[in-house]
Design a protein around this motif. Structure first.
Motif, mmCIF file in Angstrom:
data_model
loop_
_atom_site.group_PDB
_atom_site.id
_atom_site.type_symbol
_atom_site.label_atom_id
_atom_site.label_comp_id
_atom_site.label_asym_id
_atom_site.label_seq_id
_atom_site.Cartn_x
_atom_site.Cartn_y
_atom_site.Cartn_z
ATOM 1 N N VAL A 23 21.784 40.409 9.273
ATOM 2 C CA VAL A 23 20.552 40.903 8.650
ATOM 3 C C VAL A 23 19.873 41.927 9.551
ATOM 4 O O VAL A 23 19.416 42.971 9.081
ATOM 5 N N PHE A 24 19.834 41.673 10.844
ATOM 6 C CA PHE A 24 19.227 42.613 11.783
ATOM 7 C C PHE A 24 19.963 43.952 11.760
ATOM 8 O O PHE A 24 19.340 45.013 11.727
ATOM 9 N N THR A 25 21.297 43.900 11.745
ATOM 10 C CA THR A 25 22.093 45.129 11.717
ATOM 11 C C THR A 25 21.835 45.913 10.436
ATOM 12 O O THR A 25 21.684 47.139 10.467
ATOM 13 N N GLN A 26 21.775 45.214 9.308
ATOM 14 C CA GLN A 26 21.520 45.885 8.038
ATOM 15 C C GLN A 26 20.126 46.503 8.014
ATOM 16 O O GLN A 26 19.947 47.627 7.539
ATOM 17 N N MET A 27 19.154 45.804 8.530
ATOM 18 C CA MET A 27 17.788 46.322 8.558
ATOM 19 C C MET A 27 17.693 47.532 9.474
ATOM 20 O O MET A 27 16.991 48.503 9.180
ATOM 21 N N ALA A 31 16.610 51.206 8.293
ATOM 22 C CA ALA A 31 15.459 51.873 8.899
ATOM 23 C C ALA A 31 15.842 53.259 9.414
ATOM 24 O O ALA A 31 15.071 54.214 9.283
ATOM 25 N N GLU A 32 17.032 53.386 9.971
ATOM 26 C CA GLU A 32 17.484 54.697 10.442
ATOM 27 C C GLU A 32 17.656 55.665 9.279
ATOM 28 O O GLU A 32 17.284 56.836 9.380
ATOM 29 N N ALA A 33 18.202 55.181 8.176
ATOM 30 C CA ALA A 33 18.384 56.039 6.998
ATOM 31 C C ALA A 33 17.035 56.469 6.431
ATOM 32 O O ALA A 33 16.841 57.641 6.072
ATOM 33 N N GLY A 35 14.271 56.722 8.102
ATOM 34 C CA GLY A 35 13.695 57.642 9.080
ATOM 35 C C GLY A 35 14.234 59.049 8.893
ATOM 36 O O GLY A 35 13.483 60.029 8.971
ATOM 37 N N ALA A 36 15.520 59.155 8.623
ATOM 38 C CA ALA A 36 16.126 60.467 8.394
ATOM 39 C C ALA A 36 15.561 61.106 7.128
ATOM 40 O O ALA A 36 15.264 62.304 7.106
ATOM 41 N N LYS A 37 15.388 60.311 6.077
ATOM 42 C CA LYS A 37 14.804 60.838 4.834
ATOM 43 C C LYS A 37 13.358 61.274 5.058
ATOM 44 O O LYS A 37 12.913 62.292 4.531
ATOM 45 N N TYR A 38 12.625 60.518 5.853
ATOM 46 C CA TYR A 38 11.240 60.860 6.166
ATOM 47 C C TYR A 38 11.173 62.176 6.925
ATOM 48 O O TYR A 38 10.336 63.030 6.623
#
Length: 55
Positions: A23-27, A31-33, A35-38
């Protein structure tokens, strides 16, 4: 009997630990994805503002 309960408890703990890591890895990847969209959206917004101010 007591050792069987301990072994089963260790298995349950190991499964829960593995689930927590998953779950931590998926989150983290989500979050990185996001962040890139942001960052992309922020760049586009800045471009629009620059066009409005210069035009």
């Amino acid at each position: 009997m007591r050792s069987q309960v301990s072994a089963e408890l260790l298995i349950v703990i190991a499964v829960l630990a593995a689930l927590a890591v998953y779950v931590f890895t998926q989150m983290q990847s989500s979050a990185e994805a996001m962040g890139a969209k942001y960052e992309e959206a922020t760049g586009e917004l800045n471009d629009i503002i620059d066009q409005m101010l210069s035009g």
